[in-house]
Motif scaffolding. Sequence first.
Motif, PDB file in Angstrom:
ATOM      1  N   MET A   1      56.463  15.755  40.626  1.00 31.36           N
ATOM      2  CA  MET A   1      55.829  16.832  39.849  1.00 31.36           C
ATOM      3  C   MET A   1      54.330  16.608  39.732  1.00 31.36           C
ATOM      4  O   MET A   1      53.527  17.506  39.929  1.00 31.36           O
ATOM      5  N   ARG A   2      53.968  15.315  39.383  1.00 29.42           N
ATOM      6  CA  ARG A   2      52.544  15.006  39.262  1.00 29.42           C
ATOM      7  C   ARG A   2      51.831  15.185  40.607  1.00 29.42           C
ATOM      8  O   ARG A   2      50.688  15.624  40.661  1.00 29.42           O
ATOM      9  N   LEU A   5      51.166  18.854  41.019  1.00 34.44           N
ATOM     10  CA  LEU A   5      50.062  19.308  40.172  1.00 34.44           C
ATOM     11  C   LEU A   5      48.724  18.776  40.676  1.00 34.44           C
ATOM     12  O   LEU A   5      47.720  19.486  40.665  1.00 34.44           O
ATOM     13  N   ALA A   6      48.723  17.540  41.134  1.00 34.75           N
ATOM     14  CA  ALA A   6      47.479  16.977  41.679  1.00 34.75           C
ATOM     15  C   ALA A   6      47.045  17.760  42.910  1.00 34.75           C
ATOM     16  O   ALA A   6      45.863  18.043  43.112  1.00 34.75           O
ATOM     17  N   LEU A   8      47.640  20.910  43.501  1.00 32.24           N
ATOM     18  CA  LEU A   8      47.097  22.190  43.045  1.00 32.24           C
ATOM     19  C   LEU A   8      45.680  22.027  42.512  1.00 32.24           C
ATOM     20  O   LEU A   8      44.835  22.908  42.653  1.00 32.24           O
ATOM     21  N   LEU A   9      45.426  20.894  41.875  1.00 29.45           N
ATOM     22  CA  LEU A   9      44.075  20.635  41.373  1.00 29.45           C
ATOM     23  C   LEU A   9      43.076  20.488  42.513  1.00 29.45           C
ATOM     24  O   LEU A   9      41.951  20.965  42.450  1.00 29.45           O
ATOM     25  N   ALA A  11      43.383  21.692  45.541  1.00 29.79           N
ATOM     26  CA  ALA A  11      43.336  22.836  46.468  1.00 29.79           C
ATOM     27  C   ALA A  11      42.038  23.641  46.406  1.00 29.79           C
ATOM     28  O   ALA A  11      41.417  23.890  47.444  1.00 29.79           O
ATOM     29  N   PRO A  12      41.573  24.085  45.212  1.00 28.30           N
ATOM     30  CA  PRO A  12      40.331  24.870  45.189  1.00 28.30           C
ATOM     31  C   PRO A  12      39.145  24.102  45.720  1.00 28.30           C
ATOM     32  O   PRO A  12      38.277  24.660  46.387  1.00 28.30           O
ATOM     33  N   LEU A  15      39.316  24.091  49.437  1.00 28.17           N
ATOM     34  CA  LEU A  15      38.943  25.404  49.974  1.00 28.17           C
ATOM     35  C   LEU A  15      37.433  25.571  49.965  1.00 28.17           C
ATOM     36  O   LEU A  15      36.839  26.072  50.909  1.00 28.17           O
ATOM     37  N   ALA A  16      36.804  25.162  48.855  1.00 26.94           N
ATOM     38  CA  ALA A  16      35.355  25.304  48.754  1.00 26.94           C
ATOM     39  C   ALA A  16      34.659  24.478  49.823  1.00 26.94           C
ATOM     40  O   ALA A  16      33.677  24.910  50.423  1.00 26.94           O
ATOM     41  N   ASP A  19      34.698  26.230  53.163  1.00 24.25           N
ATOM     42  CA  ASP A  19      34.025  27.518  53.292  1.00 24.25           C
ATOM     43  C   ASP A  19      32.882  27.479  54.300  1.00 24.25           C
ATOM     44  O   ASP A  19      32.690  28.394  55.087  1.00 24.25           O
ATOM     45  N   VAL A  22      34.219  27.745  57.676  1.00 28.88           N
ATOM     46  CA  VAL A  22      34.871  29.020  57.962  1.00 28.88           C
ATOM     47  C   VAL A  22      33.849  30.094  58.278  1.00 28.88           C
ATOM     48  O   VAL A  22      34.080  30.967  59.094  1.00 28.88           O
ATOM     49  N   GLN A  23      32.664  30.015  57.696  1.00 36.12           N
ATOM     50  CA  GLN A  23      31.661  31.056  57.936  1.00 36.12           C
ATOM     51  C   GLN A  23      31.284  31.158  59.410  1.00 36.12           C
ATOM     52  O   GLN A  23      30.792  32.160  59.864  1.00 36.12           O
TER      53      GLN A  23
ATOM     54  N   MET B   1      61.799  11.272  33.485  1.00 36.47           N
ATOM     55  CA  MET B   1      60.588  11.783  34.127  1.00 36.47           C
ATOM     56  C   MET B   1      59.530  12.066  33.067  1.00 36.47           C
ATOM     57  O   MET B   1      59.796  12.689  32.052  1.00 36.47           O
ATOM     58  N   PHE B   8      46.422  18.648  31.155  1.00 36.28           N
ATOM     59  CA  PHE B   8      46.737  18.598  32.586  1.00 36.28           C
ATOM     60  C   PHE B   8      47.418  19.887  33.030  1.00 36.28           C
ATOM     61  O   PHE B   8      47.078  20.486  34.065  1.00 36.28           O
ATOM     62  N   PHE B  11      44.920  22.861  33.051  1.00 35.69           N
ATOM     63  CA  PHE B  11      44.032  22.805  34.200  1.00 35.69           C
ATOM     64  C   PHE B  11      44.769  23.200  35.479  1.00 35.69           C
ATOM     65  O   PHE B  11      44.259  23.929  36.335  1.00 35.69           O
ATOM     66  N   ALA B  12      46.035  22.733  35.546  1.00 31.87           N
ATOM     67  CA  ALA B  12      46.842  23.086  36.706  1.00 31.87           C
ATOM     68  C   ALA B  12      47.085  24.597  36.750  1.00 31.87           C
ATOM     69  O   ALA B  12      47.020  25.226  37.809  1.00 31.87           O
ATOM     70  N   SER B  15      44.092  26.335  37.986  1.00 26.12           N
ATOM     71  CA  SER B  15      43.957  26.183  39.438  1.00 26.12           C
ATOM     72  C   SER B  15      44.878  27.122  40.177  1.00 26.12           C
ATOM     73  O   SER B  15      44.512  27.730  41.178  1.00 26.12           O
ATOM     74  N   ILE B  16      46.098  27.263  39.656  1.00 24.18           N
ATOM     75  CA  ILE B  16      47.061  28.180  40.290  1.00 24.18           C
ATOM     76  C   ILE B  16      46.564  29.611  40.185  1.00 24.18           C
ATOM     77  O   ILE B  16      46.640  30.391  41.136  1.00 24.18           O
ATOM     78  N   LEU B  19      44.026  30.517  42.795  1.00 25.84           N
ATOM     79  CA  LEU B  19      44.449  30.663  44.183  1.00 25.84           C
ATOM     80  C   LEU B  19      44.675  32.102  44.611  1.00 25.84           C
ATOM     81  O   LEU B  19      44.209  32.506  45.673  1.00 25.84           O
ATOM     82  N   ARG B  22      41.480  33.839  45.498  1.00 25.89           N
ATOM     83  CA  ARG B  22      40.952  33.503  46.813  1.00 25.89           C
ATOM     84  C   ARG B  22      41.827  34.112  47.895  1.00 25.89           C
ATOM     85  O   ARG B  22      41.356  34.442  48.965  1.00 25.89           O
ATOM     86  N   PRO B  35      40.434  31.357  54.657  1.00 29.18           N
ATOM     87  CA  PRO B  35      39.635  31.875  53.551  1.00 29.18           C
ATOM     88  C   PRO B  35      38.210  32.157  53.988  1.00 29.18           C
ATOM     89  O   PRO B  35      37.676  31.483  54.858  1.00 29.18           O
ATOM     90  N   VAL B  37      34.172  33.525  52.371  1.00 29.59           N
ATOM     91  CA  VAL B  37      33.364  33.582  51.164  1.00 29.59           C
ATOM     92  C   VAL B  37      33.097  35.031  50.821  1.00 29.59           C
ATOM     93  O   VAL B  37      32.635  35.790  51.652  1.00 29.59           O
TER      94      VAL B  37
END
Lengths: 273, 259
Positions: A1-2, A5-6, A8-9, A11-12, A15-16, A19, A22-23, B1, B8, B11-12, B15-16, B19, B22, B35, B37
């Motif tokens: 799970m962690r 979540l990590a 997902l953190l 990912a942005p 992507l940045a 960029d 990608v241009q 677990m 946390f 923030f997650a 982030s979701i 997405l 984008r 992706p 710009v």
Amino acid sequence: MRLLLAGLLIAPVALAQSDREVQRVHVVEERPFSEANRFELTLFGQGQLNPRYTVHAGVGLELSYHLRENLAALIAVSYNPIAHQSALTEELAANVDQQPVAASALLLQADALAGLELMPIYGKISVFDGKVLRLGLYLNAGLGAAKTRLQLRPSDAVGGRSFGDTGFRPEAALGIGLRVFAGDRMTVRLEVRDRVYSAYVSKVNGCTAQDAGVIRRNGTAATGLTPGCSASSFGGSEEEIKSGAGSAAIQLGDPSSSVINNIAFQGGVSWLF
Amino acid sequence: MDQPSRIFLLFAAASIAALPARGEDAVMGPGGPAPTVRGKLYQVSRRWEVGFAFTTALNDSLVDQYGGLLSISYHPNEWMDVGVDLLANRTSLSGLSGQIRSNLPSRANPGTGQPNTGDEMEGADQMRGGALAMARFAPIYGKLSLAAELPVHFQAYLLAGAGGAAFRHESVNLCGAPGDGACAPGDYQSATSLKPIGELGAGMRVYLGQRWSLRAELRGFFYPATVLRGADLTQPGTGTSASYLGTFTTLVLGASALF
């Protein structure tokens, strides 16, 4: 799970970072909808942009069929309820006893056109960095006929302006415009259209200069007129008939021909179906 | 677990949520969706702009006006800039005015010798120069693809301004010398004046890069104007002054640099 979540953190950020790379990649964006094989009905408001001797304003209706994304066939009609001599033309007559030749002041009352439209340039706009709208830059061309008339009396004459019919003339048109897609069914159009029509003036209300001269002198009692010419076509009263025919006689007395460019701005709303 | 902390999770979740935003920018490329710009490639906030443009008056039947326009403005944000416009014009009466002058009616009745009266033609004011405070409002930013390969970024804007301008007024049809003969060339009533002037316009800026851009604008100017009514054509200075709103339209084509 962690771990999820990590991921997902991160990912942005990832992507940045990508960029910039990608241009440099050639990308093709999928269009949200297509106008190909659809009809488009547009209602325009229009006004003349080059009103030296004449002033025109009116409405137009255009029906297009988009054969492809960037090619359409169209038929269009327009009607100018405001079609008269400009303030300059009336001022010339009032202040310095001068007037433009009849061909230069021929008025476009209505027209009908058939033609093609090409939309080779696509783009996008965003308003305040908010909603993104698609747009297209297009060119069109058409051929048709123009219904024309000539002003006989000025606005300050007794009874106001009066006009004489000068018949139909061949017309061609060229336009350049912008189509903003407000959705898959509605667009906003801004266009500049140059309507070019021949302006050979030899008769007013079916009457030649000689006919008009006879009517000017004799009013409704005029005889020996060309077939199709009637004194009553110049007005309701004897005074209106004589003054209208007098103006026509003067304007026809100096035969003139010209090719007139009537450049109009058109703004309209379309419905795609 | 173990349970993740609230911060946390928050923030997650953020982030979701980011997405899909984008995801709207997703494009189809050779290697599949990628992706891109979105947003303004060329930013103007907190930058100065200096522009120079050539101008020509449109729809001015009696007057020809050509000139230059120097604009200096500051962009406090992406949507507007404020500054000054300085205009200088080369002006003259048009060919149509010359035709009118060559066919003017006689100044006195040839039969009786009595002076004729007449009104002055409107629209013969020549704007020689002016200075205006100006603001531009630019809500629309866009991109066009020329030939599917060359992206062109542009900005559309409205503008308004007010200030003062120097005018030369040369009458088209009122003679500056007394008498009943034809008026000699260069002998028409004339005057110079300083008048308040306003402008409204719309334009488009095409970006060539971070510093340079090309501009095309249509500007309508309006000012208080006067003509003489019922003037004795044989006596300069006669007639009564009548006011009207003078207007002319100008096409502006030029370039700007952002600093």
